[in-house]
Write a protein that holds these residues in place. Structure first.
Motif, PDB file in Angstrom:
ATOM      1  N   ILE A 159      36.006  35.763  46.855  1.00 33.92           N
ATOM      2  CA  ILE A 159      36.449  36.567  45.716  1.00 33.92           C
ATOM      3  C   ILE A 159      35.347  36.799  44.695  1.00 33.92           C
ATOM      4  N   ASP A 160      34.432  35.851  44.550  1.00 35.36           N
ATOM      5  CA  ASP A 160      33.357  36.019  43.570  1.00 35.36           C
ATOM      6  C   ASP A 160      32.446  37.195  43.909  1.00 35.36           C
ATOM      7  N   TYR A 162      33.437  39.969  44.733  1.00 38.53           N
ATOM      8  CA  TYR A 162      34.148  41.194  44.370  1.00 38.53           C
ATOM      9  C   TYR A 162      34.554  41.212  42.905  1.00 38.53           C
ATOM     10  N   ARG A 163      33.776  40.516  42.112  1.00 41.42           N
ATOM     11  CA  ARG A 163      33.937  40.580  40.659  1.00 41.42           C
ATOM     12  C   ARG A 163      32.804  41.417  40.077  1.00 41.42           C
ATOM     13  N   PRO A 165      30.750  42.312  36.854  1.00 41.48           N
ATOM     14  CA  PRO A 165      30.509  41.758  35.518  1.00 41.48           C
ATOM     15  C   PRO A 165      30.568  42.834  34.437  1.00 41.48           C
ATOM     16  N   GLY A 257      34.204  43.267  32.320  1.00 43.27           N
ATOM     17  CA  GLY A 257      34.155  42.656  33.638  1.00 43.27           C
ATOM     18  C   GLY A 257      35.534  42.705  34.276  1.00 43.27           C
ATOM     19  N   ARG A 258      35.569  42.858  35.606  1.00 44.58           N
ATOM     20  CA  ARG A 258      36.861  42.974  36.278  1.00 44.58           C
ATOM     21  C   ARG A 258      36.748  42.517  37.725  1.00 44.58           C
ATOM     22  N   LYS A 259      37.881  42.272  38.326  1.00 47.02           N
ATOM     23  CA  LYS A 259      37.938  41.920  39.742  1.00 47.02           C
ATOM     24  C   LYS A 259      38.323  43.162  40.528  1.00 47.02           C
TER      25      LYS A 259
END
Length: 302
Positions: A159-160, A162-163, A165, A257-259
């Motif tokens: 998941i990180d 696909y974040r 910033p 920042g978003r996922k």
């Protein structure tokens, strides 16, 4: 796909008879033989410009790599014969025309002749490469299906990746000395930032009105980021001194920042998993093929 055998720089011709005796075979794979003459020709094409400065250890490693490549090629082409695969003249022509784009007629012919001896021999190499691609596609085709469950599991585990910033879009004016910077800052009270940037900034982004585009932390010099990420939208920064000169910034836009949603990245994830599965399938197939084949390398002749 990182499959060395799929993009061979050199391949070997059919053994040629000579007046006295056939050249010795240096690599034997089943009933296929690669002669010393063929190996040396393949090696010549792999050597970079300035090969006279190629160290002995580098040459040994290159020869080992070439042996591996030619063995794998032989195994793949044997599989092509087993499957009854071939490459049509039309397929070769399409590939030739694609490779010729961007070259002038004589320039292209001279380059091909210098490397391959003739255009026809080059076309033979293209036919061989296309055949290898077909075989590899056939080997991996049943192994690369990716289910939605697999893709979603990958997404959750990574998941990180696909974040996104926080990002800022800013404009910058940079000048050579502090006195000029102070004068520029005064002008910005009544003139448009982008107009002044085009007139006085010495940075490459000056022609775009000083627009640096969007960037995240870690993508610009630290001195820039300390100022810009604290600056409110539409505000003019203080003068910032760096080794590049004296800078003034204005923030144009901000993105929090978003996922990224699974739906936004699923195609990218599926493609990645497919590549990994394809590589693994080919490696496993090649290991089995090598184990089953009679392979002999006469290193003393190389």
């Amino acid at each position: 796909m990182l499959l060395a055998v799929a993009l061979l720089v050199a391949a070997c011709d059919e053994p040629k008879a000579v007046e006295d005796a056939a050249p010795p075979a240096v690599i034997i794979v089943g009933d296929q033989e690669i002669t010393l003459v063929e190996f040396k020709e393949a090696l010549r094409r792999l050597l970079p410009e300035g090969a006279s400065e190629f160290g002995p250890e580098d040459l040994v490693n290159l020869k080992r790599s070439l042996v591996k490549q030619l063995v794998e090629e032989s195994l793949v082409l044997r599989e092509a014969r087993r499957r009854g695969l071939g490459v049509s003249d039309e397929e070769v022509l399409v590939e030739v025309e694609a490779l010729k784009k961007g070259y002038m007629g004589e320039e292209f012919t001279e380059a091909i002749t210098a490397r391959y001896g003739s255009v026809e021999r080059w076309k033979d190499e293209i036919r061989r490469k296309l055949l290898i691609r077909k075989v590899i596609d056939g080997i991996i085709s049943t192994s690369v299906e990716v289910t939605e469950e697999e893709a979603r599991a990958y997404y959750e585990e990574h998941i990180d990746e696909y974040r996104v910033p926080e990002q800022v879009r800013a404009r910058m004016i940079v000048v050579a000395d502090e006195k000029e910077a102070k004068a520029v800052r005064k002008r910005l009270r009544r003139e448009k930032f982008e107009d002044v940037a085009r007139e006085v900034s010495i940075g490459p982004e000056a022609e775009k009105g000083g627009d640096l585009g969007f960037f995240s932390r870690g993508e610009m010099p630290e001195e820039f980021e300390k100022v810009v990420f604290k600056l409110r939208k539409g505000r003019i920064s203080r003068i910032v001194k760096t080794p590049y000169g004296y800078h003034i910034f204005r923030v144009e836009e901000r993105k929090k920042g978003r996922k990224l949603r699974f739906e936004d990245v699923v195609d990218r994830i599926v493609e990645k998993i497919e590549r990994e599965k394809a590589d693994r399938a080919f490696i496993e197939w090649m290991a089995a093929a090598k184990k089953a084949a009679r392979i002999e390398v006469r290193e003393e002749l190389l």
